[in-house]
Write a protein that holds these residues in place. Sequence first.
Motif, PDB file in Angstrom:
ATOM      1  N   ALA A   9       0.843  -1.182  -0.057  1.00  0.00           N
ATOM      2  CA  ALA A   9       0.018   0.169  -0.116  1.00  0.00           C
ATOM      3  C   ALA A   9       0.824   1.254  -0.013  1.00  0.00           C
ATOM      4  O   ALA A   9       2.221   1.270   0.453  1.00  0.00           O
ATOM      5  N   SER A  10       0.350   2.431  -0.192  1.00  0.00           N
ATOM      6  CA  SER A  10       1.026   3.678  -0.227  1.00  0.00           C
ATOM      7  C   SER A  10       0.576   4.500   0.905  1.00  0.00           C
ATOM      8  O   SER A  10      -0.629   4.455   1.209  1.00  0.00           O
ATOM      9  N   ILE A  11       1.638   4.956   1.458  1.00  0.00           N
ATOM     10  CA  ILE A  11       1.470   6.010   2.637  1.00  0.00           C
ATOM     11  C   ILE A  11       2.090   7.205   2.258  1.00  0.00           C
ATOM     12  O   ILE A  11       3.236   7.515   1.764  1.00  0.00           O
ATOM     13  N   LEU A  12       1.262   8.386   2.452  1.00  0.00           N
ATOM     14  CA  LEU A  12       1.860   9.666   2.068  1.00  0.00           C
ATOM     15  C   LEU A  12       2.214  10.404   3.477  1.00  0.00           C
ATOM     16  O   LEU A  12       1.602  10.384   4.404  1.00  0.00           O
ATOM     17  N   ILE A  13       3.527  10.881   3.461  1.00  0.00           N
ATOM     18  CA  ILE A  13       4.034  11.776   4.564  1.00  0.00           C
ATOM     19  C   ILE A  13       3.964  13.090   4.305  1.00  0.00           C
ATOM     20  O   ILE A  13       4.947  13.331   3.331  1.00  0.00           O
ATOM     21  N   VAL A  14       3.606  14.159   4.978  1.00  0.00           N
ATOM     22  CA  VAL A  14       3.689  15.344   4.469  1.00  0.00           C
ATOM     23  C   VAL A  14       4.098  16.088   5.552  1.00  0.00           C
ATOM     24  O   VAL A  14       3.661  16.180   6.895  1.00  0.00           O
ATOM     25  N   ASP A  15       5.383  16.891   5.303  1.00  0.00           N
ATOM     26  CA  ASP A  15       5.950  17.721   6.273  1.00  0.00           C
ATOM     27  C   ASP A  15       6.981  18.678   5.687  1.00  0.00           C
ATOM     28  O   ASP A  15       7.588  18.094   4.549  1.00  0.00           O
ATOM     29  N   ASP A  16       7.085  19.846   5.966  1.00  0.00           N
ATOM     30  CA  ASP A  16       7.804  20.895   5.125  1.00  0.00           C
ATOM     31  C   ASP A  16       9.242  20.863   5.958  1.00  0.00           C
ATOM     32  O   ASP A  16      10.155  21.429   5.112  1.00  0.00           O
ATOM     33  N   MET A  17       9.806  20.061   6.964  1.00  0.00           N
ATOM     34  CA  MET A  17      10.995  19.814   7.187  1.00  0.00           C
ATOM     35  C   MET A  17      11.456  18.438   6.791  1.00  0.00           C
ATOM     36  O   MET A  17      11.018  17.305   7.119  1.00  0.00           O
ATOM     37  N   GLU A  18      12.766  18.621   6.130  1.00  0.00           N
ATOM     38  CA  GLU A  18      13.277  17.564   5.465  1.00  0.00           C
ATOM     39  C   GLU A  18      13.657  16.301   6.531  1.00  0.00           C
ATOM     40  O   GLU A  18      13.578  15.030   6.685  1.00  0.00           O
ATOM     41  N   PHE A  53      -3.816   6.196  -1.655  1.00  0.00           N
ATOM     42  CA  PHE A  53      -2.980   5.951  -0.421  1.00  0.00           C
ATOM     43  C   PHE A  53      -4.026   5.304   0.510  1.00  0.00           C
ATOM     44  O   PHE A  53      -5.257   5.668   0.673  1.00  0.00           O
ATOM     45  N   ALA A  54      -3.297   4.733   1.504  1.00  0.00           N
ATOM     46  CA  ALA A  54      -4.058   3.885   2.475  1.00  0.00           C
ATOM     47  C   ALA A  54      -4.166   4.841   3.553  1.00  0.00           C
ATOM     48  O   ALA A  54      -5.036   4.815   4.398  1.00  0.00           O
ATOM     49  N   VAL A  55      -3.423   5.639   3.911  1.00  0.00           N
ATOM     50  CA  VAL A  55      -3.065   6.717   5.021  1.00  0.00           C
ATOM     51  C   VAL A  55      -2.438   7.653   4.736  1.00  0.00           C
ATOM     52  O   VAL A  55      -1.228   7.800   3.952  1.00  0.00           O
ATOM     53  N   VAL A  56      -2.706   9.043   5.416  1.00  0.00           N
ATOM     54  CA  VAL A  56      -1.934  10.160   5.207  1.00  0.00           C
ATOM     55  C   VAL A  56      -1.242  10.433   6.785  1.00  0.00           C
ATOM     56  O   VAL A  56      -2.061  10.650   7.661  1.00  0.00           O
ATOM     57  N   LEU A  57       0.026  10.713   6.567  1.00  0.00           N
ATOM     58  CA  LEU A  57       0.617  11.282   8.016  1.00  0.00           C
ATOM     59  C   LEU A  57       0.692  12.738   7.560  1.00  0.00           C
ATOM     60  O   LEU A  57       1.600  13.217   6.729  1.00  0.00           O
ATOM     61  N   LYS A 122      -0.200   2.314  15.006  1.00  0.00           N
ATOM     62  CA  LYS A 122      -1.640   3.210  14.366  1.00  0.00           C
ATOM     63  C   LYS A 122      -1.515   3.029  12.731  1.00  0.00           C
ATOM     64  O   LYS A 122      -2.461   2.896  12.428  1.00  0.00           O
ATOM     65  N   VAL A 123      -0.410   3.212  12.214  1.00  0.00           N
ATOM     66  CA  VAL A 123      -0.338   3.214  10.834  1.00  0.00           C
ATOM     67  C   VAL A 123      -0.787   1.672  10.324  1.00  0.00           C
ATOM     68  O   VAL A 123      -1.598   1.530   9.429  1.00  0.00           O
ATOM     69  N   ASN A 124      -0.535   0.704  10.923  1.00  0.00           N
ATOM     70  CA  ASN A 124      -0.737  -0.637  10.642  1.00  0.00           C
ATOM     71  C   ASN A 124      -2.341  -0.896  10.857  1.00  0.00           C
ATOM     72  O   ASN A 124      -2.895  -1.694   9.947  1.00  0.00           O
ATOM     73  N   VAL A 125      -2.659  -0.340  11.678  1.00  0.00           N
ATOM     74  CA  VAL A 125      -4.543  -0.447  11.732  1.00  0.00           C
ATOM     75  C   VAL A 125      -5.067  -0.049  10.499  1.00  0.00           C
ATOM     76  O   VAL A 125      -5.987  -0.497  10.121  1.00  0.00           O
ATOM     77  N   PHE A 126      -4.694   1.391   9.914  1.00  0.00           N
ATOM     78  CA  PHE A 126      -5.163   1.790   8.845  1.00  0.00           C
ATOM     79  C   PHE A 126      -4.678   0.781   7.562  1.00  0.00           C
ATOM     80  O   PHE A 126      -5.539   0.717   6.534  1.00  0.00           O
ATOM     81  N   LEU A 127      -3.410   0.254   7.539  1.00  0.00           N
ATOM     82  CA  LEU A 127      -3.139  -0.610   6.680  1.00  0.00           C
ATOM     83  C   LEU A 127      -3.955  -1.709   6.301  1.00  0.00           C
ATOM     84  O   LEU A 127      -4.500  -2.179   5.269  1.00  0.00           O
ATOM     85  N   ASP A 128      -4.226  -2.397   7.616  1.00  0.00           N
ATOM     86  CA  ASP A 128      -5.130  -3.488   7.569  1.00  0.00           C
ATOM     87  C   ASP A 128      -6.531  -3.039   7.055  1.00  0.00           C
ATOM     88  O   ASP A 128      -7.133  -4.048   6.284  1.00  0.00           O
ATOM     89  N   LEU A 129      -7.187  -1.990   7.512  1.00  0.00           N
ATOM     90  CA  LEU A 129      -8.562  -1.711   6.992  1.00  0.00           C
ATOM     91  C   LEU A 129      -8.452  -1.486   5.596  1.00  0.00           C
ATOM     92  O   LEU A 129      -9.436  -1.800   4.867  1.00  0.00           O
TER      93      LEU A 129
END
Length: 237
Positions: A9-18, A53-57, A122-129
């Motif tokens: 699955a694809s997970i999107l991670i969003v943050d302006d700090m590298e 995406f399966a989930v977005v952080l 927490k991420v795994n919960v949404f991946l399973d769903l």
Amino acid sequence: MTINTPEKASILIVDDMEENLVALEAVLGSLDQQLVRAHSGEEALKAMLRQEFAVVLLDVLMPGMDGFETAANIKRLDQTKDVPIIFLTGTEADTDYLYRGYAIGAADFLTKPFDPWLLRTKVNVFLDLYRKNRQLAAQAEQLRRLLVGAPTPAAPVGPAGSVEPMGGARDSLSRARDAGAGASAGSGQQLAEITERLAQIELQLRDAEGAEAVGLADRIADLERTVRSLRAGRDAY
């Protein structure tokens, strides 16, 4: 029923700090999923329109379009509104942050610096769903194809060997009557009822989780067995 679903699955991670993106990649790398970066809300929206995406952080404090505005835009689009969002906040986050985030539609919050084990859990919960919903959707689609592919009685032959046009508007019952198949008419009615039940199940897939998802899978499997039985009877006829 054999269902082929994507292994990753694809997970999107969003943050302006590298450095925060690097940290998230280090923590989530062990999940062996596809990690996609976005340095801003604008980049995040573009990424979500390009793929599923399966989930977005999502970091809350970002210049320009902040996390709340980004989440609101995600929830506004039909294509992305059902993707769960986990907000990432600093230690200064208060109850107003929580209220605003949940009001927008956030699935959860995590405070930086976050515990790696908790984040992965927490991420795994949404991946399973996500995987369960994908499997249910694939089962429903396979059953739909099975229904569409159900054989119909041969068209009656008219004068001079011509074949009577059946017409796209005729339903299963009409075709069965034309063929003089009383049993097939009953099968056609059952197929119509199954199609309606399948449509109702598909409406429930979006919000299904846990035991409910298992129940829907069992219902789809029962429908498939019924359709195969009906098809076998019609082929025998």
